[in-house]
Design an enzyme around this catalytic site. Structure first.
Site, short mmCIF file in Angstrom:
data_model
loop_
_atom_site.label_atom_id
_atom_site.label_comp_id
_atom_site.label_asym_id
_atom_site.label_seq_id
_atom_site.Cartn_x
_atom_site.Cartn_y
_atom_site.Cartn_z
N HIS A 115 16.86 9.04 -23.27
CA HIS A 115 17.44 10.40 -23.09
C HIS A 115 16.33 11.13 -23.85
O HIS A 115 15.88 11.07 -24.96
CB HIS A 115 18.77 10.74 -23.98
N LEU A 147 21.38 8.54 -13.38
CA LEU A 147 22.25 9.76 -14.08
C LEU A 147 23.86 9.40 -13.81
O LEU A 147 24.45 10.45 -14.09
CB LEU A 147 21.72 11.02 -13.20
N LYS A 148 24.19 8.38 -13.51
CA LYS A 148 25.65 8.02 -13.44
C LYS A 148 26.18 7.50 -14.44
O LYS A 148 25.50 6.57 -15.21
CB LYS A 148 25.96 7.47 -11.99
N LEU A 149 27.62 7.71 -14.59
CA LEU A 149 28.36 6.94 -15.95
C LEU A 149 28.08 5.50 -15.45
O LEU A 149 28.36 5.14 -14.37
CB LEU A 149 29.63 7.48 -16.17
N ILE A 150 28.31 4.67 -16.47
CA ILE A 150 28.52 3.36 -16.29
C ILE A 150 30.17 3.05 -16.59
O ILE A 150 30.56 3.23 -17.46
CB ILE A 150 27.62 2.33 -17.30
N ASP A 180 25.79 10.13 -23.11
CA ASP A 180 24.83 10.36 -23.92
C ASP A 180 25.43 10.08 -25.49
O ASP A 180 24.88 10.75 -26.38
CB ASP A 180 24.17 11.72 -23.96
N GLU A 229 8.26 8.67 -24.90
CA GLU A 229 9.49 8.01 -24.51
C GLU A 229 9.12 6.54 -24.12
O GLU A 229 9.55 5.56 -24.30
CB GLU A 229 10.14 8.81 -23.44
N GLY A 249 10.94 7.42 -11.56
CA GLY A 249 10.61 5.91 -11.80
C GLY A 249 9.52 5.76 -12.61
O GLY A 249 8.79 4.57 -12.98
N SER A 250 8.88 6.99 -13.26
CA SER A 250 7.71 6.56 -14.34
C SER A 250 8.07 5.96 -15.52
O SER A 250 7.43 5.07 -16.05
CB SER A 250 7.03 8.25 -14.85
C1 GAR Z 1 13.12 10.55 -18.44
O1 GAR Z 1 12.59 11.30 -19.15
C2 GAR Z 1 14.56 10.13 -18.86
O2 GAR Z 1 14.83 10.14 -20.34
C3 GAR Z 1 15.55 11.06 -18.31
O3 GAR Z 1 15.08 11.21 -17.15
C4 GAR Z 1 13.52 11.07 -17.02
C5 GAR Z 1 13.15 10.09 -15.78
O4 GAR Z 1 11.99 10.04 -15.50
N1 GAR Z 1 17.06 10.71 -18.49
C6 GAR Z 1 17.72 11.66 -18.50
O5 GAR Z 1 17.73 12.72 -18.89
C7 GAR Z 1 19.13 10.79 -18.81
N2 GAR Z 1 20.09 11.78 -19.15
P1 GAR Z 1 11.36 9.19 -14.44
O6 GAR Z 1 12.20 8.85 -13.19
O7 GAR Z 1 10.03 9.68 -14.13
O8 GAR Z 1 11.64 7.68 -15.12
#
Ligand code: GAR
Length: 190
Positions: free
Chosen positions: A104, A87-90, A145, A174, A12-13
C-alpha cells in the site's frame, strides 16, 4: 522453488518489479499465475510478455470471486499470494487457505481504507501537507488495509512535491521493499 501468485488490477509496474527481480536472480521464486479483475489491465500484457499464465476474474461480487478463485487456485501449488495494485477485498476461503500480502502506498494506518488507492492516496497526502509518506507491506485480512503490518519504508514529502512526483518516489521505494519482503518469505525469515 517458491511459488507466487500475483493479483494486479492496473498498470502492473509492481508486478514488473517482481518479474525483474526473478529474472535478475534476486528472487528465487516463480510466478505461477497473474490474476486480474480488469481485462484491460496492462499488468496482463506484462505477464504474457514474461510467459506467465493469466486469469481474468469472471464474477463481480466478492463472495462469488472468493468461490471462483478458490477453485482456480486449487490447481496450483502456491506458497504466497501478492496483491500488487489489486483493489478488491479478499474473501474468507482465500484468507483461510493462503498467506496473502499487500503493498500500500502510504504509512498505514494513515491514508488507508476503501477508495484509498494509487493517486488518491498521494493527492490526500499532499493536500494534508504531510512531511512524510511511504510504503506499507502488510498481511491481508477481511478489511481494507487493516491487516498486520510486515514492514514500512518512509519517504520524505518535499514542499515542491506534487501527487505525481510523490507517487514516483513512493513507487520506487515500494518495489525495493516488496521484493525484500518476498525474499524474507522465500528464505523462511517470515
Ligand atoms: C501501487 O503503488 C500499489 O501500492 C497501489 O497501487 C499501485 C499499483 O501500481 N495499491 C494500492 O493503492 C492498494 N490500496 P501498478 O499497477 O503500477 O503496480
Amino acid at each position: 522453488m517458491y511459488n507466487l501468485v500475483v493479483f494486479a488490477s492496473g498498470n502492473g509496474s509492481t508486478l514488473q518489479a517482481i518479474i525483474d527481480a526473478i529474472h535478475n536472480k534476486i528472487l528465487n521464486s516463480k510466478i505461477v499465475l497473474v490474476v486480474s479483475n480488469n481485462p484491460d489491465a496492462f499488468a496482463l500484457e506484462r505477464a504474457k510478455k514474461a510467459g506467465i499464465p493469466t486469469y481474468i476474474i469472471k464474477n463481480k461480487n466478492y463472495q462469488d470471486i472468493d468461490n471462483e478463485l478458490y477453485e482456480v487456485l486449487s490447481h496450483y501449488d502456491i506458497n504466497l499470494i501478492v496483491l500488487a495494485g489489486y483493489l478488491k477485498l479478499i474473501g474468507d476461503k482465500l484468507l483461510s487457505n493462503y498467506t496473502i500480502i499487500n503493498t500500500h502506498p502510504s504509512l498505514l494506518p494513515k491514508y488507508g481504507g476503501k477508495g484509498m488507492h494509487g493517486m488518491h492516496v498521494h493527492k490526500a497526502v499532499i493536500d494534508a501537507k504531510e512531511k512524510q509518506s511511504g510504503v506499507t507491506v502488510h498481511f491481508i485480512n477481511n478489511e481494507y488495509d487493516k491487516g498486520n503490518i510486515i514492514s514500512q519504508t518512509v519517504v520524505d514529502v518535499l514542499e515542491t512535491d506534487t501527487p505525481e512526483t510523490l507517487a514516483s518516489k513512493v513507487q520506487a521505494a515500494e518495489k525495493i521493499q516488496l521484493v525484500n519482503v518476498i525474499k524474507k518469505f522465500e528464505t523462511g525469515e517470515l
